[in-house]
Every structure is written in C-alpha cells, then in structure tokens.
Design an enzyme around this catalytic site. Sequence first.
Site, PDB file in Angstrom:
ATOM      1  N   MET A  81       0.814  -1.206   0.000  1.00  0.00           N
ATOM      2  CA  MET A  81       0.000   0.000   0.000  1.00  0.00           C
ATOM      3  C   MET A  81       0.854   1.266   0.000  1.00  0.00           C
ATOM      4  SD  MET A  81      -2.989  -1.155   2.669  1.00  0.00           S
ATOM      5  CE  MET A  81      -4.007   0.293   2.357  1.00  0.00           C
ATOM      6  N   HIS A  82       0.220   2.392  -0.324  1.00  0.00           N
ATOM      7  CA  HIS A  82       0.765   3.753  -0.149  1.00  0.00           C
ATOM      8  C   HIS A  82       1.833   4.176  -1.147  1.00  0.00           C
ATOM      9  CE1 HIS A  82      -1.289   3.139   3.610  1.00  0.00           C
ATOM     10  NE2 HIS A  82      -0.339   2.416   4.138  1.00  0.00           N
ATOM     11  N   ASP A 241      -2.767  -4.840   0.332  1.00  0.00           N
ATOM     12  CA  ASP A 241      -2.326  -6.127   0.868  1.00  0.00           C
ATOM     13  C   ASP A 241      -2.911  -6.444   2.239  1.00  0.00           C
ATOM     14  OD1 ASP A 241      -0.812  -4.204   2.193  1.00  0.00           O
ATOM     15  OD2 ASP A 241       1.124  -5.094   1.712  1.00  0.00           O
TER      16      ASP A 241
END
Length: 508
Positions: A81-82, A241
């Site tokens: 992520m991110h 995830d």
Amino acid sequence: MNIYLGIDIGTSGTKTIAMAEDGSILAESSASYPASHPKPLWSEQDPELWWKATVKTVRAVVKAAKAKPEDVKAIGLSGQMHGSVFLDKDDQVIRPALLWNDQRTAAECAEIESRAGGRKNLIKMVANPALTGFTAPKILWLRNNEPKNFDRLAKVLLPKDDVRRRLTGEYATEVSDASGMLLLDVANRNWSTKLLSKLELDPSLLGTVYESEDVTGTLTKQAAKQLGLTTDCVVVGGAGDCAANALGNGVVKKGILASSLGTSGVMFVHSDEMAADPEGRLHTFCHAVRGKWHMMGVTLCAAGTLEWFVQKLCSEMRGPRGKVDPYATLMKEAESVPCGSEGLMVLPYLAGERTPHADPDARGCFIGITLKHERAHVTRAIMEGVTYSLRESLEVLDQMSIPVRQVRAGGGGAKSPLWRQMQANVFGKKVVTLNAEQGPAYGVALLAATGAGAYKNIQEACAATIREVSETKPDRAAKKYYDKAFLVYQDLYRALKDDFKKLGRLDD
C-alpha cells in the site's frame, strides 16, 4: 475449468496463485526483486520490476496448472500500500516509486495538517492523520523537492494499480487501497474533493474508485499476449495487501482480528460501521467488503526486524552453499529462552514507527543486554518486542470498544509455533491458523471469483473456502508475565522518544 488468479505485488517480490472455483490452489509462483535506499530512511522501487514479476509468475502458474488461456476467467490484484507511481502524460514513469516505508515526508505531513486546518479537521475529512508512509505526502514531496518532475506529473497510481494499468489500460483503484493515500473520503468511499482543493491537487491525477469486487476492465491484446491469456479475462478491483490478507483469513465479520507478521506487522479488525479514532492512533480504512470498513494498526518493521538480524548479523549461518535455514535454527534456539529473554528487551523501530506513535524518528533499540545474553536471547527478544508493538494497537481497539474474540494469525511469522504461542500469551487471546496460507494473493483470488460471478459476495466466498486448522490458547503464567513486561515496553518508548529526535539531528 474456471480458474481465478490472485496477484500480490509485494515489497520484496510478487506472488501469484491460480485458484479453482472451490478455493483449492492449483499452482503458485513467486519472483523477487530489490528495493533501493538512496538515503537513510528512504525507500524506493522501480515499477518495471513489478510488471516483469507479474508476467513471469502468471505464465508460470498457468503452465503449472495445465490451464488453457480461456480457462482463466478473472484476475484479482493486491499489493504493497501507499507507494507512489508518478506517470507523465505518455504513461512514462517519472522517477522510482516512493514506498510505504519511506520516511522522508515529515515536513509534507505537517504541511497537509496545516492546509487542512489542523489534525482534527484532517481526520474528519479522510478519517486518518497525515503519516509519512501515506501517498499524499509523497505527492507534495515531489512538488516541493523535484518541481521539474512534478510539472510532468499526469497520474499518481498505487503499485497494484500501475500493474492494473499495464493489464487493462485503465487508471483505476479500489476503496481499500485508496484509503491509504490520505486523499479518500473514507466515510463516503470516494475522493475527498475538499482536501484535494486545500492541497491544490488536481483530481485528474487520480484514478476511478471502485469497490473491491467490481470489474475494472479486461486484458488488452498486448497484455493478454504477454501473459498467455485472452482478452475475455476480467480484472477486478482487488485490495491493498492488508485488506486482501484479511479476506484470505476470512475476516469479513465483527469480532475477528487478523494478525499478520510479514515485513511489517498488521492488526486488522472488521467493522460494520466507520469508527475513526479521534486521536488518529489507528487507521480507519474502507474494507474490501462492499460497504464495510476496518480498523488497522501497523508496526513498520515486524518480521522485518528478524530478517535484518539474520541478514546483517547472522549471514554466516546459511553455510558455504547457503543450504542451512537460519530462521529454523534461531527459532529452535529461542525456544530454550524463558519469557522475557532474561531482561533483554527490543524496540523494533528500525524503520520508524506507524501506529500508535506515528513517529518517523523512532529507532530500533536493544535494552538490558548483559554478559548472560546469547544469540538465542536476542532472537526471542526481537520476537517479543514485535509482539508488544502489535499489542499496542490491540489496546487502542479495546479502548474504542471494538470487540475481538479471536485472532487469526498470518504472514511468515505465523508459521512459527513459538511466535503463535507468544501472540496468544501477549494478546491474551486465542490464536488460530487457517487452511489458506497464501495471504493477500488468496484474498484477491476470492475477489476475482466473486467479481466473475462464482460467488454472490465475498462473505459467501470466504465461508465456502476458509476453515480453521489449529488453535493456540494463552498460557496463564506467561500472560501474567507479559502483562507486566508490556508496561515496561511502553515506558521505554516514552522515555526515549525525545532522544530519537536528537539522534536524527546529530548529522545535520
């Protein structure tokens, strides 16, 4: 035969599984790749690595499953992520992607809170405070530090969504992963036009937002040819995830928490309603379950702390030909050490910390070392420190009256019986393992099957495919000891917090 693929674009590698309609795994394949760290606490990756790993692993599982191209009906995507993939108007990657564990954006986090009118106002808009790992600060960092690159910027995509672009030609994301960009109105499950305006960011930079099981496109001719599939294969929204791993653990109703011990550590609990911590100590994101949410705590360096120990300090354990598994040896040694590692304690903040402290300046510490201590003590103390860090998130959930009846263990660390027992003892909760061990890839394979019509919804998919296979109950004496030790762990961070900042300024 109907086959569904789950692709998980991780930090250290990509894993793809081929799943039959009944949930059984037909094949799996992994491909690893590096990340770069050009400065302390910086973390970057070349998005091309993800695409090459996707092609390699998809072709491998289709071949291993002895599937025909037309058998593969749908693909689900998960990923770290991110991370920020910066694209120009010609879809060329402008610079390496900044990853979830990159800590360079402290100034941009302060800027975001200021532009939003303060931390509380920001949480009201997007349910979360500004943290260095999130995507929005990365976009501002590009604007503040690489203005020529920012002038070229046309799209910002998350890692799995850049792979989606290569698969379908679509700029799209879904609610669970988009929640971690700090640009989503989490309550209403779409982009926050209010915050985008305050940050002076054009909404056109972002992709279309879908629910996780929705179809976002089909394979292009070029992608189908590269993967050895057909253009009839659909690609569903998928999930970040953490949410994908929760689906793979059947966390689709209240009272169940997924504890994942991977590179990072995650405590993930389902919520039927949106409940944001007003202090921002935990994340509140959209769940990959349609119309639901989740609360999540993250420690940035969980099993990654043990990995650091092995790679940096115990590399010789692998033997001259690399055939010895150092982790198995270390776990066996750690079993001989009593609870508390005879006074040795570890703060596992090797990459700063996310929740509940949100402290990019935090550093890893070994505290209480004496001549008595050996390698086995260090291993166990690392495992205990990571587990304490996860309990801090559990404590916040308890303060918010979020019910947790059962912990479902996942990630590489969950394969260790010692670490499962440690979790049960430190958390004071029953810990179970499940028949599905493929984590995020399995969760998004279930989303793919749901999006393709094999199941009515993701809850039905999980109920049909996921079963408990083992149970670990807390040991009363160990729990009593860990309850006392946990208080010491918390005191150590508070005592050292200001010193961490001083350490970070020594080279200024």
